[in-house]
Structures are given as structure tokens and as C-alpha cells.
Write a protein that holds these residues in place. Structure first.
Motif, short mmCIF file in Angstrom:
data_model
loop_
_atom_site.label_atom_id
_atom_site.label_comp_id
_atom_site.label_asym_id
_atom_site.label_seq_id
_atom_site.Cartn_x
_atom_site.Cartn_y
_atom_site.Cartn_z
N ALA A 94 0.84 -1.19 0.00
CA ALA A 94 0.00 0.00 0.00
C ALA A 94 0.88 1.24 0.00
N GLY A 95 0.57 2.19 -0.85
CA GLY A 95 1.35 3.42 -0.91
C GLY A 95 2.60 3.33 -1.76
N GLN A 101 -3.51 -4.68 -1.76
CA GLN A 101 -2.56 -3.68 -1.32
C GLN A 101 -2.43 -3.80 0.20
N TRP A 153 6.80 -4.95 -6.00
CA TRP A 153 7.13 -3.94 -5.00
C TRP A 153 8.37 -3.16 -5.42
N VAL A 193 1.77 0.01 -9.40
CA VAL A 193 0.44 -0.44 -9.00
C VAL A 193 -0.61 -0.23 -10.08
N PRO A 216 0.19 -3.51 3.95
CA PRO A 216 1.30 -2.74 4.54
C PRO A 216 2.65 -3.31 4.14
N THR A 228 2.92 4.63 -7.97
CA THR A 228 1.80 4.15 -8.77
C THR A 228 2.21 3.47 -10.07
#
Length: 351
Positions: free
Chosen positions: A102-103, A125, A144, A109, A127, A106
């Protein structure tokens, strides 16, 4: 023959006081600036040739292969990381399950989310700290960034790769925020992508993809054009298609001037012990943390909470170039930085 030492690499750059922003845009070395000027002159005088750039691209490909420790035949060239990630997303079967932090940036993602709407890809998504635990049965791919763009955090790379191996999931790692300051081995992943305009200090428009042998046929060459042909200059017209037998089949035709600058940029790092760069960059970042009474992090990036933007404004007033990311100020230190930059940063932040 020994490679260049850290001092030689540092001397390749002109000092830009207060420039703490390598994670956004690396600075060009003197030789990169000279090469770009020469390339523009050749273009302007009509002496540049399309085929002449092939040797430049080949040299850059070879230099990058050495830097990330893979055979040159496993390296493809392109311009943007999202294009390479998009090819991976297009290569997954309908309904595949993908796990991402997550985060994350982009470009890692969004290409999967595009296919989630059209082909039913399931994108989880999670942690960053729990990434390895989320790679379980039913996971087809884990993607990632080796170093997170927002704050410089590092995933537990070994744990993620081991988890993927246990369940037969493929691995895609974005090395854009790592290669150049953190030692990396691109062969540890099925696919890696690296945009070279940050820590590798090349012009924007230079990107590399590495492809493991197991993914040579699995990865769709979704952007195949003439540069992906076995015989590049015999592939400019159809109707027959004969793609290169190695990772060149995933090439995207290069933006020539950017690659002219990429070669001297990569030569700065060729043969250099990148662990020395890591130690230099991290020492400066940790000195900032120490000055703020914070524990060391051992990485090249420092973030300071800044919800109202005041810290960034103080840094700008002090002549420090930094950026706002995810509600914080992000400072990133590289070869051209030194103790004076640390003092400049601390003077602004403590003031």
C-alpha cells in the motif's frame, strides 16, 4: 584492474549546495553534460545517424548489466517503468492475484489496477511490513519497489522473495529508487525495472528491464516494434515478425539523446563498489536524524513530518532543495552531498 573509488565518483559531479533531491531527479555528471552537448551538436549539424546511436544503446545496456549483475542478454531498454510493469500485467492470466505494498509508487500499482477492471485481476494492497506474510497460496505475483519512493523505506527483500518461492509466485521489483546507492542484484527477481534518471543520474527517458530466463516466453512483448527485432534494421517494415531471441525482444525504441547522456552517467558507477555509495549517502542522512534527536535509519532518504508545508518553506529559504511527499518533507543524499548540506538542513529544520 580495480574500479573507481568513491572520491573519483564524487569528483565527477559539480557541487550544488543544498541539493538534497536525488530521489526525484539526479544531477548530471560533467561527462554527461558534455556528451549531451556533443549529441545536440551532431544533431544540429546533420552528422547524427540513427544507426550510430545503436552503439550508444548497446554500451549503456552493457554497463547496466554489470551494475546489477546480470548477463547483458537479460536486459531490455525502454523509457518508462510503467511500460515494463504494464507488460507484466498484460502477461498474467485473467483473475490472477497480485500483492503490492500500500502506498507504493503508482507505476508499480496502476498497471495492475487497469487489468483489475477489465480482466478480473485481484490486486491486494498490504502494509509494507506485512508484504512477505501476504504472499501466500493463491498469489500469482508480488510486485514492490525495493526502496519506497515516499519515504525511502526498504522492504524485507529476502523474506518477500522466500515467500514467493514457497508458493510459486513470480516477483517483480522496481529498482528505480535503489540502483545507484544500494547494492542490488536484478537476477534475484523474475522481472526488474529501473528508471535511471534518479540515483543513476542519467537523463529522463532511460529505463531498463531485466527478465529471468523463466519469463523469457511468459512475458508478452506488448510494445514490440522495430527495435525488438532480431535484426533491428531489417525489422522496420512488415509483414514478417522475427523478434530477438533474448531480452531485446522487450526493447522499446530509445529516445536517442537521452541515451547519449546515459552512457557517461553509468560509467561513473561502473566498477564502483556501490556499498561505498550507500555508506556515504546513509551517513549524511543519519547525521540529519541525529541532529533532530532521531534514531539512525541506515538509508539515503530522510523524511520529516510536514503537514502544513512550513518545514519545506524553511528549507527552501535556506537554499535546500527538497520535496513534499505523503505529508512529509523528503530529503535524499547522494554523491554530490557533504557535511555542509547536513548543516544547512539542520539549521533550517531546527530553526
Amino acid at each position: 584492474m580495480t574500479g573507481p573509488d568513491l572520491a573519483s565518483a564524487q569528483a565527477a559531479f559539480e557541487a550544488v549546495p543544498g541539493y538534497c533531491n536525488a530521489a526525484t531527479l539526479g544531477l548530471p555528471s560533467r561527462t554527461t553534460r558534455e556528451a549531451l552537448a556533443a549529441a545536440v551538436h551532431e544533431w544540429a549539424t546533420g552528422t547524427a545517424t540513427a544507426t550510430g546511436y545503436d552503439a550508444v544503446v548497446a554500451r549503456a545496456r552493457s554497463l547496466f548489466a554489470g551494475l546489477v549483475d546480470v548477463p547483458v542478454g537479460r536486459v531490455a531498454v525502454g523509457s518508462q517503468a510503467s511500460v515494463a510493469v504494464g507488460a507484466v500485467a498484460s502477461s498474467l492470466p485473467d483473475g490472477a492475484r497480485v500483492v503490492v505494498p500500500a502506498g507504493d509508487f503508482t507505476s508499480v500499482v496502476f498497471p495492475f489496477l487497469v487489468h483489475a477492471g477489465r480482466r478480473g485481476l485481484v490486486v491486494a494492497q498490504v502494509p509494507l511490513a506485512g508484504l512477505a506474510d501476504a504472499v501466500d497460496e493463491g498469489c500469482d505475483l508480488v510486485a514492490w519497489s525495493r526502496v519506497q519512493s515516499a519515504d525511502g523505506a526498504l522492504a524485507d527483500d529476502t523474506a518477500v522473495r522466500e515467500a514467493a518461492a514457497r508458493v510459486g509466485a513470480a516477483t517483480l521489483c522496481d529498482l528505480t529508487q535503489a540502483a545507484g546507492w544500494l547494492p542490488v542484484r536484478a537476477g534475484d527477481y523474475d522481472v526488474s525495472v529501473t528508471a535511471a534518471y534518479k540515483w543513476l543520474c542519467a537523463p529522463r527517458g532511460v529505463c531498463f528491464t531485466t527478465v529471468a530466463p523463466s519469463w523469457q516466453e511468459r512475458l508478452l512483448p506488448t510494445s514490440a516494434g522495430w527495435y525488438a527485432g532480431e535484426d533491428v534494421w531489417g525489422s522496420v517494415y512488415g509483414p514478417a515478425m522475427a523478434l530477438a531471441g533474448d531480452a531485446r525482444r522487450f526493447d522499446v525504441s530509445p529516445a536517442w539523446l537521452a541515451w547519449a547522456g546515459a552512457v557517461p552517467a553509468l560509467e561513473v558507477f561502473a566498477g564502483l563498489d556501490v556499498a561505498q555509495v550507500r555508506d556515504h549517502d546513509a551517513a549524511l542522512a543519519d547525521a540529519v536524524l541525529a541532529g533532530l534527536d532521531l534514531p539512525p535509519a541506515g538509508r539515503a532518504v530522510v523524511t520529516v513530518p510536514d503537514p502544513d508545508g512550513r518545514a519545506l518553506a524553511r528549507l527552501a529559504d535556506a537554499g535546500v532543495t527538497a520535496v513534499a511527499r505523503a505529508g512529509a518533507v523528503r530529503l535524499s543524499f547522494h554523491l554530490w552531498n557533504g557535511p555542509d548540506d547536513v548543516e544547512r538542513v539542520l539549521g533550517a529544520l531546527r530553526g
